[in-house]
Design a protein around this motif. Structure first.
Motif, PDB file in Angstrom:
ATOM      1  N   THR A   3       4.089  19.035  80.918  1.00  7.42           N
ATOM      2  CA  THR A   3       3.513  19.294  82.253  1.00  7.42           C
ATOM      3  C   THR A   3       2.259  18.417  82.440  1.00  7.42           C
ATOM      4  OG1 THR A   3       2.412  21.205  81.223  1.00  7.42           O
ATOM      5  CG2 THR A   3       4.363  21.648  82.535  1.00  7.42           C
ATOM      6  N   PRO A   4       2.468  17.148  82.799  1.00  9.50           N
ATOM      7  CA  PRO A   4       1.332  16.211  82.876  1.00  9.50           C
ATOM      8  C   PRO A   4       0.573  16.289  84.205  1.00  9.50           C
ATOM      9  CG  PRO A   4       3.387  15.076  83.376  1.00  9.50           C
ATOM     10  CD  PRO A   4       3.749  16.517  83.151  1.00  9.50           C
ATOM     11  N   PHE A   5       0.209  17.520  84.596  1.00  9.53           N
ATOM     12  CA  PHE A   5      -0.391  17.687  85.926  1.00  9.53           C
ATOM     13  C   PHE A   5      -1.714  16.939  86.063  1.00  9.53           C
ATOM     14  CE2 PHE A   5       2.077  21.793  85.575  1.00  9.53           C
ATOM     15  CZ  PHE A   5       3.122  21.329  86.336  1.00  9.53           C
ATOM     16  N   SER A   6      -2.594  17.094  85.044  1.00 13.29           N
ATOM     17  CA  SER A   6      -3.916  16.453  85.154  1.00 13.29           C
ATOM     18  C   SER A   6      -3.754  14.938  85.224  1.00 13.29           C
ATOM     19  CB  SER A   6      -4.789  16.834  83.963  1.00 13.29           C
ATOM     20  OG  SER A   6      -4.912  18.236  83.917  1.00 13.29           O
ATOM     21  N   HIS A   7      -2.818  14.404  84.451  1.00 15.00           N
ATOM     22  CA  HIS A   7      -2.585  12.961  84.466  1.00 15.00           C
ATOM     23  C   HIS A   7      -2.210  12.479  85.864  1.00 15.00           C
ATOM     24  CE1 HIS A   7      -2.127  14.267  80.334  1.00 15.00           C
ATOM     25  NE2 HIS A   7      -2.356  13.031  79.936  1.00 15.00           N
ATOM     26  N   LEU A   8      -1.626  13.364  86.632  1.00 16.85           N
ATOM     27  CA  LEU A   8      -1.189  13.008  87.990  1.00 16.85           C
ATOM     28  C   LEU A   8      -2.202  13.452  89.049  1.00 16.85           C
ATOM     29  CD1 LEU A   8       2.539  14.074  87.600  1.00 16.85           C
ATOM     30  CD2 LEU A   8       1.731  11.732  87.923  1.00 16.85           C
ATOM     31  N   GLY A   9      -3.355  13.924  88.594  1.00 21.78           N
ATOM     32  CA  GLY A   9      -4.361  14.424  89.538  1.00 21.78           C
ATOM     33  C   GLY A   9      -3.898  15.689  90.235  1.00 21.78           C
ATOM     34  N   GLN A  10      -2.975  16.384  89.609  1.00 21.31           N
ATOM     35  CA  GLN A  10      -2.424  17.587  90.251  1.00 21.31           C
ATOM     36  C   GLN A  10      -2.757  18.835  89.436  1.00 21.31           C
ATOM     37  OE1 GLN A  10       1.578  17.096  91.881  1.00 21.31           O
ATOM     38  NE2 GLN A  10       1.293  14.889  91.980  1.00 21.31           N
ATOM     39  N   THR A  11      -2.262  19.942  89.878  1.00 24.06           N
ATOM     40  CA  THR A  11      -2.575  21.235  89.248  1.00 24.06           C
ATOM     41  C   THR A  11      -1.283  22.033  89.046  1.00 24.06           C
ATOM     42  OG1 THR A  11      -3.075  21.940  91.507  1.00 24.06           O
ATOM     43  CG2 THR A  11      -4.958  21.457  90.067  1.00 24.06           C
ATOM     44  N   PRO A  12      -1.339  23.072  88.213  1.00 20.84           N
ATOM     45  CA  PRO A  12      -0.107  23.808  87.894  1.00 20.84           C
ATOM     46  C   PRO A  12       0.540  24.476  89.108  1.00 20.84           C
ATOM     47  CG  PRO A  12      -1.879  24.388  86.385  1.00 20.84           C
ATOM     48  CD  PRO A  12      -2.499  23.581  87.482  1.00 20.84           C
ATOM     49  N   GLU A  13       1.837  24.576  89.031  1.00 17.02           N
ATOM     50  CA  GLU A  13       2.615  25.322  90.053  1.00 17.02           C
ATOM     51  C   GLU A  13       3.675  26.167  89.354  1.00 17.02           C
ATOM     52  OE1 GLU A  13       4.947  23.757  88.945  1.00 17.02           O
ATOM     53  OE2 GLU A  13       4.813  21.628  89.277  1.00 17.02           O
ATOM     54  N   GLY A  14       4.621  26.656  90.127  1.00 15.54           N
ATOM     55  CA  GLY A  14       5.715  27.461  89.559  1.00 15.54           C
ATOM     56  C   GLY A  14       5.215  28.773  88.960  1.00 15.54           C
ATOM     57  N   CYS A  15       4.024  29.197  89.385  1.00 10.39           N
ATOM     58  CA  CYS A  15       3.373  30.429  88.881  1.00 10.39           C
ATOM     59  C   CYS A  15       2.858  30.278  87.454  1.00 10.39           C
ATOM     60  CB  CYS A  15       4.317  31.648  88.957  1.00 10.39           C
ATOM     61  SG  CYS A  15       4.835  32.049  90.601  1.00 10.39           S
ATOM     62  N   SER A  16       2.876  29.044  86.925  1.00 16.81           N
ATOM     63  CA  SER A  16       2.507  28.866  85.515  1.00 16.81           C
ATOM     64  C   SER A  16       1.033  29.169  85.245  1.00 16.81           C
ATOM     65  CB  SER A  16       2.834  27.442  85.076  1.00 16.81           C
ATOM     66  OG  SER A  16       2.155  26.511  85.881  1.00 16.81           O
ATOM     67  N   SER A  17       0.176  29.081  86.283  1.00 19.80           N
ATOM     68  CA  SER A  17      -1.240  29.375  86.025  1.00 19.80           C
ATOM     69  C   SER A  17      -1.409  30.857  85.667  1.00 19.80           C
ATOM     70  CB  SER A  17      -2.098  29.016  87.243  1.00 19.80           C
ATOM     71  OG  SER A  17      -1.695  29.775  88.360  1.00 19.80           O
ATOM     72  N   TYR A  18      -0.442  31.657  86.046  1.00 18.03           N
ATOM     73  CA  TYR A  18      -0.454  33.077  85.668  1.00 18.03           C
ATOM     74  C   TYR A  18       0.487  33.352  84.487  1.00 18.03           C
ATOM     75  CZ  TYR A  18       1.068  37.972  85.978  1.00 18.03           C
ATOM     76  OH  TYR A  18       1.423  39.255  85.689  1.00 18.03           O
ATOM     77  N   THR A  19       1.706  32.799  84.560  1.00 21.30           N
ATOM     78  CA  THR A  19       2.718  33.192  83.561  1.00 21.30           C
ATOM     79  C   THR A  19       2.457  32.560  82.180  1.00 21.30           C
ATOM     80  OG1 THR A  19       4.184  31.382  84.268  1.00 21.30           O
ATOM     81  CG2 THR A  19       4.560  33.546  85.270  1.00 21.30           C
ATOM     82  N   PHE A  20       1.985  31.319  82.154  1.00 27.19           N
ATOM     83  CA  PHE A  20       1.845  30.663  80.842  1.00 27.19           C
ATOM     84  C   PHE A  20       0.745  31.306  79.985  1.00 27.19           C
ATOM     85  CE2 PHE A  20       4.234  26.358  80.954  1.00 27.19           C
ATOM     86  CZ  PHE A  20       5.296  26.935  81.641  1.00 27.19           C
ATOM     87  N   PRO A  21      -0.467  31.523  80.535  1.00 27.85           N
ATOM     88  CA  PRO A  21      -1.470  32.201  79.706  1.00 27.85           C
ATOM     89  C   PRO A  21      -0.997  33.586  79.257  1.00 27.85           C
ATOM     90  CG  PRO A  21      -2.476  31.288  81.678  1.00 27.85           C
ATOM     91  CD  PRO A  21      -1.004  31.130  81.836  1.00 27.85           C
ATOM     92  N   LYS A  22      -0.258  34.261  80.145  1.00 29.17           N
ATOM     93  CA  LYS A  22       0.230  35.589  79.790  1.00 29.17           C
ATOM     94  C   LYS A  22       1.245  35.494  78.636  1.00 29.17           C
ATOM     95  CE  LYS A  22       2.018  39.657  82.081  1.00 29.17           C
ATOM     96  NZ  LYS A  22       3.111  40.029  82.930  1.00 29.17           N
ATOM     97  N   LEU A  23       2.035  34.450  78.692  1.00 27.29           N
ATOM     98  CA  LEU A  23       3.108  34.288  77.710  1.00 27.29           C
ATOM     99  C   LEU A  23       2.579  33.804  76.357  1.00 27.29           C
ATOM    100  CD1 LEU A  23       6.291  34.205  77.583  1.00 27.29           C
ATOM    101  CD2 LEU A  23       6.096  31.775  78.128  1.00 27.29           C
ATOM    102  N   MET A  24       1.741  32.783  76.388  1.00 22.43           N
ATOM    103  CA  MET A  24       1.390  32.111  75.120  1.00 22.43           C
ATOM    104  C   MET A  24      -0.089  32.186  74.788  1.00 22.43           C
ATOM    105  SD  MET A  24       2.088  28.166  76.455  1.00 22.43           S
ATOM    106  CE  MET A  24       3.686  28.426  77.195  1.00 22.43           C
ATOM    107  N   GLY A  25      -0.860  32.880  75.632  1.00 22.99           N
ATOM    108  CA  GLY A  25      -2.309  32.944  75.405  1.00 22.99           C
ATOM    109  C   GLY A  25      -2.985  31.788  76.120  1.00 22.99           C
ATOM    110  N   PRO A  26      -4.265  31.970  76.497  1.00 21.52           N
ATOM    111  CA  PRO A  26      -4.937  30.954  77.316  1.00 21.52           C
ATOM    112  C   PRO A  26      -5.086  29.608  76.612  1.00 21.52           C
ATOM    113  CG  PRO A  26      -6.411  32.814  76.817  1.00 21.52           C
ATOM    114  CD  PRO A  26      -5.066  33.193  76.318  1.00 21.52           C
ATOM    115  N   GLY A  27      -5.280  29.601  75.291  1.00 24.29           N
ATOM    116  CA  GLY A  27      -5.486  28.338  74.577  1.00 24.29           C
ATOM    117  C   GLY A  27      -4.253  27.458  74.610  1.00 24.29           C
ATOM    118  N   LYS A  28      -3.127  28.027  74.238  1.00 21.25           N
ATOM    119  CA  LYS A  28      -1.877  27.245  74.226  1.00 21.25           C
ATOM    120  C   LYS A  28      -1.493  26.830  75.654  1.00 21.25           C
ATOM    121  CE  LYS A  28      -0.901  27.404  69.824  1.00 21.25           C
ATOM    122  NZ  LYS A  28      -1.036  26.172  69.009  1.00 21.25           N
ATOM    123  N   ALA A  29      -1.750  27.732  76.611  1.00 22.29           N
ATOM    124  CA  ALA A  29      -1.441  27.401  78.008  1.00 22.29           C
ATOM    125  C   ALA A  29      -2.315  26.238  78.464  1.00 22.29           C
ATOM    126  CB  ALA A  29      -1.658  28.620  78.903  1.00 22.29           C
ATOM    127  N   ALA A  30      -3.581  26.254  78.026  1.00 27.19           N
ATOM    128  CA  ALA A  30      -4.499  25.171  78.424  1.00 27.19           C
ATOM    129  C   ALA A  30      -4.018  23.838  77.852  1.00 27.19           C
ATOM    130  CB  ALA A  30      -5.911  25.485  77.943  1.00 27.19           C
TER     131      ALA A  30
END
Ligand SMILES: CCCCCC/C=C/C(=O)SCCNC(=O)CCNC(=O)[C@H](O)C(C)(C)COP(=O)(O)OP(=O)(O)OC[C@H]1O[C@@H](n2cnc3c(N)ncnc32)[C@H](O)[C@@H]1OP(=O)(O)O
Length: 437
Positions: free
Chosen positions: A313-340
């Protein structure tokens, strides 16, 4: 936006200005979402902001609520069908089980208009209004065809459709039936499984605006068909390389803001279809996945991956930000560090790593991936359909509201990001990378 453009243009060399102009004319074609090919002219009938329902009725029979002109109330003559036949054909169209495809729908539309209103005399829609223009062209092409003949042709066309629909409904449900009407997908139904396959293998299944639209249509159809399970997969070596970056082309500077706004709406609707999908939804990740094709995975019930798949998910490389609800689901799933690591810093995960983080349900060797996945899914599809559906909804309903709120917020933020210098530059770099080689 004018400010951003002005700032960028001042002080740039002519070549840079040309590149900027390319970029500006490009950015966010993902926003030119109404610029669908003719084939997708059903789109205007979609309720963008509502419950993802499609009002096909209006297309087949555009004036089902319209009063039929008195002169059409005539009995059947040697010339052709009676008004009763015509009305009955209109009703038959609404009952068709199989989508007849856009070409036929255009014909039906044109004949209907000709039969009820006579030759086309309305102003021609603008060149960019592709959908209405296609409909206008189809109607206009009928010239001075008499109303009665148009009515007869409409009745004949519907009669042909109904008989072919009857015969197809006699086909055994197990038979693999490819659904017509998709240009960027292959949609099939077999053994209680509806498979939606992304079909742009030479472009690594990068998602064009047309593809987002077709996926939404396919999900809508799959939610209503008699299958038990719906599967999304990719044709070729990739699952998907995410948003097609050439979506960011051919947009004039004065359109950019409006297109960004519409892009955010499309993104929200697209992700919304996954949040609301009512049946068990499975991703068969046949190869690498990038961007939005990774983030939406958490909205699936099962994610099976080939050991060749990667998750990036190369969002920062593209000057973009997370979508697909991943800003909520990924930290919940894998913890904030791994999601970051994934969402902020663009760390690419192997299939085994994604499985360890809970994003992937199970990994299969690439050599046996197809066989093992489809054998497993065929067995699952024999389980009681309603029980599967209800259980899925029980699991998902807990967080639906939160997912929709996250989706809306992510779409709003991306709308702003698409207008940023960072995003423009990153996309320009991708588009010009081959020239640099
Ligand atoms: C309504 C929704 C709005 C959007 C929501 C926001 C979504 C965000 C995202 O999805 S961000 C992720 C965007 N994707 C990328 O950044 C990937 C870009 N592509 C690549 O980095 C590479 O192409 C690759 C790593 C996927 C594959 O590399 P390689 O194996 O070297 O192959 P090629 O690069 O030669 O690719 C072959 C062919 O495909 C074209 N292509 C591949 N991916 C994309 C893409 N995402 N957009 C456009 N085109 C793509 C590539 O240009 C080549 O085409 P060509 O042969 O040159 O014609």
């Amino acid at each position: 936006m004018a400010g951003v453009t002005g700032r960028l243009v001042r002080g740039w060399c002519p070549r840079a200005v040309r590149r900027l102009s390319l970029l500006l004319t490009s950015i966010l074609q993902c926003l030119s979402f109404t610029f669908l090919p003719v084939a997708k002219f059903t789109q205007p009938f979609r309720n963008h902001f509502g419950n993802h329902c499609w009002e096909r009725r209006n297309l087949f029979c555009p004036s089902s609520s319209l009063q039929v002109p008195a002169q059409l109330h005539m009995s059947k003559t040697a010339m052709g069908a009676s008004q009763k036949d015509f009305e009955s054909a209109m009703n038959q169209v609404k009952l068709l089980e199989k989508d007849p495809g856009n070409e036929v729908k255009l014909k039906l539309y044109a004949l209907y208009k000709q039969a009820t209103e006579g030759p086309c005399s309305t102003p021609k829609p603008g060149v960019f209004d592709l959908i209405n223009k296609a409909k206008w062209d189809a109607w206009n092409a009928l010239g001075n065809l008499p109303k009665e003949t148009a009515r007869q042709n409409y009745v004949d066309l519907v009669s042909g459709l109904s008989s072919s629909s009857d015969s197809s409904s006699q086909v055994k449900p197990e038979a693999d039936r490819e659904q017509a009407g998709y240009e960027t997908l292959v949609m099939t139904s077999e053994d209680g499984i509806t498979k939606i396959m992304l079909n742009r293998p030479t472009k690594m299944n990068a998602l064009t605006t047309q593809m987002y639209q077709e996926i939404m249509l396919a999900l809508e159809a799959a939610s209503k068909d008699d299958s038990t399970i719906t599967v999304l997969t990719g044709n070729g070596s990739y699952f998907s390389s995410g948003n097609d970056l050439t979506n960011f082309t051919h947009i004039s500077p004065d359109e950019i803001e409006e297109k960004a706004r519409r892009g955010a709406i499309l993104l929200r609707d697209f992700v919304g279809c996954f949040i609301d999908f009512p049946k068990p939804l499975v991703a068969a990740v046949n190869g690498p996945a990038v961007g939005i094709s990774v983030t939406i995975l958490r909205l699936f019930d099962l994610v099976y991956a080939s050991d060749r798949a990667t998750f990036h998910t190369p969002f920062s490389h593209l000057g973009q930000t997370p979508e697909g609800c991943s800003s909520y689901t990924f930290p919940k799933l894998m913890g904030p560090g791994k999601a970051a690591e994934m969402l902020i810093f663009g760390k690419k995960l192997t299939a085994a790593e994604a499985c360890a983080q809970g994003l992937v349900t199970e990994v299969f060797p690439d050599s046996t991936f197809q066989k093992e996945v489809w054998t497993r899914l065929k067995a699952y599809s024999k389980l009681p359909r309603n029980a599967l559906r209800i259980s899925k909804q029980m699991i998902r309903n807990h967080e639906k509201e939160k997912l929709h709120a996250t989706n809306a917020e992510e779409s709003r933020i991306l709308q702003e990001r698409w207008l940023s210098d960072e995003c423009m530059n990153a996309i320009m770099n991708f588009l010009s990378r081959k020239a640099k080689m």
